[in-house]
Write an enzyme that holds these catalytic residues in place. Structure first.
Site, PDB file in Angstrom:
ATOM      1  N   LYS A  10      67.221  20.603  36.344  1.00 57.14           N
ATOM      2  CA  LYS A  10      66.068  21.369  36.891  1.00 57.14           C
ATOM      3  C   LYS A  10      66.537  22.819  36.999  1.00 57.14           C
ATOM      4  CE  LYS A  10      68.337  22.692  40.648  1.00 57.14           C
ATOM      5  NZ  LYS A  10      68.598  23.712  41.376  1.00 57.14           N
ATOM      6  N   ASP A 140      67.734  17.950  45.770  1.00 54.48           N
ATOM      7  CA  ASP A 140      66.669  17.991  44.589  1.00 54.48           C
ATOM      8  C   ASP A 140      66.363  16.784  43.865  1.00 54.48           C
ATOM      9  OD1 ASP A 140      67.469  20.688  44.560  1.00 54.48           O
ATOM     10  OD2 ASP A 140      69.257  20.658  43.561  1.00 54.48           O
TER      11      ASP A 140
HETATM   12  P1  ATP Z   1      74.740  21.182  43.756  1.00 55.37           P
HETATM   13  O1  ATP Z   1      73.994  22.379  43.524  1.00 55.37           O
HETATM   14  O2  ATP Z   1      74.046  20.054  44.502  1.00 55.37           O
HETATM   15  O3  ATP Z   1      76.233  21.664  44.001  1.00 55.37           O
HETATM   16  P2  ATP Z   1      74.988  21.303  40.632  1.00 55.37           P
HETATM   17  O4  ATP Z   1      73.581  21.160  39.904  1.00 55.37           O
HETATM   18  O5  ATP Z   1      75.490  22.575  40.705  1.00 55.37           O
HETATM   19  O6  ATP Z   1      74.742  20.633  42.183  1.00 55.37           O
HETATM   20  P3  ATP Z   1      76.254  18.684  39.795  1.00 55.37           P
HETATM   21  O7  ATP Z   1      76.383  18.703  38.383  1.00 55.37           O
HETATM   22  O8  ATP Z   1      75.006  18.087  40.261  1.00 55.37           O
HETATM   23  O9  ATP Z   1      76.040  20.277  40.313  1.00 55.37           O
HETATM   24  O10 ATP Z   1      77.620  18.271  40.572  1.00 55.37           O
HETATM   25  C1  ATP Z   1      78.015  18.754  41.839  1.00 55.37           C
HETATM   26  C2  ATP Z   1      79.122  18.060  42.208  1.00 55.37           C
HETATM   27  O11 ATP Z   1      78.734  16.559  42.664  1.00 55.37           O
HETATM   28  C3  ATP Z   1      80.317  17.852  41.232  1.00 55.37           C
HETATM   29  O12 ATP Z   1      81.226  18.661  41.142  1.00 55.37           O
HETATM   30  C4  ATP Z   1      80.748  16.206  41.384  1.00 55.37           C
HETATM   31  O13 ATP Z   1      82.023  16.340  42.093  1.00 55.37           O
HETATM   32  C5  ATP Z   1      79.791  15.713  42.230  1.00 55.37           C
HETATM   33  N1  ATP Z   1      79.264  14.605  41.568  1.00 55.37           N
HETATM   34  C6  ATP Z   1      78.779  13.373  42.090  1.00 55.37           C
HETATM   35  N2  ATP Z   1      78.216  12.444  41.293  1.00 55.37           N
HETATM   36  C7  ATP Z   1      77.986  13.119  40.123  1.00 55.37           C
HETATM   37  C8  ATP Z   1      77.134  12.979  39.013  1.00 55.37           C
HETATM   38  N3  ATP Z   1      76.971  11.500  38.720  1.00 55.37           N
HETATM   39  N4  ATP Z   1      77.307  13.800  38.018  1.00 55.37           N
HETATM   40  C9  ATP Z   1      77.750  15.106  38.256  1.00 55.37           C
HETATM   41  N5  ATP Z   1      78.247  15.478  39.302  1.00 55.37           N
HETATM   42  C10 ATP Z   1      78.554  14.454  40.374  1.00 55.37           C
END
Ligand code: ATP
Length: 299
Positions: A10, A140
């Site tokens: 997203k 999200d």
């Molecule tokens: P946010 O803004 O919620 O932090 P993001 O989009 O920046 O999310 P994501 O790729 O969703 O980042 O990952 C955030 C953290 O969630 C990662 O650093 C990881 O430790 C944890 N995590 C748990 N499950 C997953 C998964 N299935 N895929 C990716 N990261 C995961």
């Protein structure tokens, strides 16, 4: 039997963040759009919960947990609990969405797992219940179920589809270093001046409905961009390079550090991505939008 569900990354075309409430909660008014970068989640019945993670070269796989803290397992447990089931499954994630990039890759995995297990176990969970379970997993996650373009309120978990007449193209520019979401929010609070109730700009809603790319370029916004740029001043160069490479507009994705470049069409996006690679940004992906939310691709 195995079943694979695909879920998109997203972006936030507008991310309005309100002043922090006494409980630490920031009210949001956001416009989500699902873009063509995907994670695929494959599930099968198994004697216990397990998760394995593979992915594209650009994805930082070691950062993704392999235990019950993986949001995909949390999603499976929540769905089973909702139905009073004691079933367990093997979950295989193929990540195409960069980790911790502000693209909600973990949320995509959670949404894909909900849809996949709902099908595998023939649960026929009503959409309303699936959205509620998704909202309990993360802000999200409901949007990752919905896809397309949508408004988000509350923490972002209260979603409503938005009319989108465009066939948009973005260049998603990844960053080699991460940026902590809580740190960006903390700095947002320190900068002060946030409104109580953030709102979605009507020009953005019009731009989407009419497919007007110039109006969209003029109405993008992200309240976390200023604090994120304070913490990561190097991203200013990415923004400047994006404009020099011909993008119509630049935008920070969520809390960053991913940068989004708005383009006119697919050819233009490939040209801008090429220009970014020439300028030293080797993690660039042209991506169409809006795309579908979590959907089965293999039975
Ligand atoms: P946010 O803004 O919620 O932090 P993001 O989009 O920046 O999310 P994501 O790729 O969703 O980042 O990952 C955030 C953290 O969630 C990662 O650093 C990881 O430790 C944890 N995590 C748990 N499950 C997953 C998964 N299935 N895929 C990716 N990261 C995961």
């Amino acid at each position: 039997m195995t079943l694979t569900v695909r879920a998109p990354a997203k972006i936030n075309l507008h991310l309005g963040v309100g002043a922090v409430r006494p409980d630490g909660f920031h009210p949001l008014a956001t416009v989500y759009q699902a873009v063509g970068l995907y994670d695929d989640v494959t599930v099968a019945d198994a004697p216990e919960w397990t998760v394995s993670v593979r992915g594209a070269d650009h994805v930082a796989l070691p950062e993704v947990p392999h235990d019950s803290s993986n949001i995909a397992i949390r999603a499976g447990l929540a769905l089973a609990a909702h139905h009073g089931l004691r079933r367990t499954a093997r979950i295989e994630i193929y990540k195409g969405i960069p980790v911790a990039g502000g693209l909600a890759g973990g949320s995509a995995d959670a949404a894909a797992t909900l849809v996949a297990l709902d099908r595998l176990w023939s649960l026929h969970t009503p959409d309303e219940d699936l959205l509620a379970i998704a909202g309990s997993l993360g802000s999200d996650v409901p949007f990752a179920l919905l896809g397309g373009s949508a408004t988000g309120h509350g923490h972002g978990e209260i979603v409503a589809p938005l009319a989108d007449g465009g066939a948009w193209w973005w260049v998603v520019v990844g960053s080699s270093a991460g940026l902590s979401t809580p740190a960006v929010y903390r700095h947002f609070d320190q900068l002060g001046g946030a409104v109580e109730e953030p709102e979605i700009p009507s020009a953005l809603v019009t731009a989407l409905r009419t497919g007007d790319v110039e109006l969209l370029a003029a109405s993008l916004g992200n309240d976390l961009q200023a604090p994120a740029l304070d913490l990561r001043p190097d991203l200013r160069r990415t923004f400047a390079d994006g404009l020099a490479a011909g993008a119509l507009a630049t935008l920070l994705s969520g809390s960053g550090p991913t940068v989004l470049l708005l383009c006119r069409n697919g050819d233009h996006a490939r040209e801008v991505a090429g220009g970014m690679v020439e300028r030293g940004h080797d993690r660039c992906w042209p991506a169409p939008a809006p795309v579908a939310g979590a959907h089965p691709i293999r039975y």
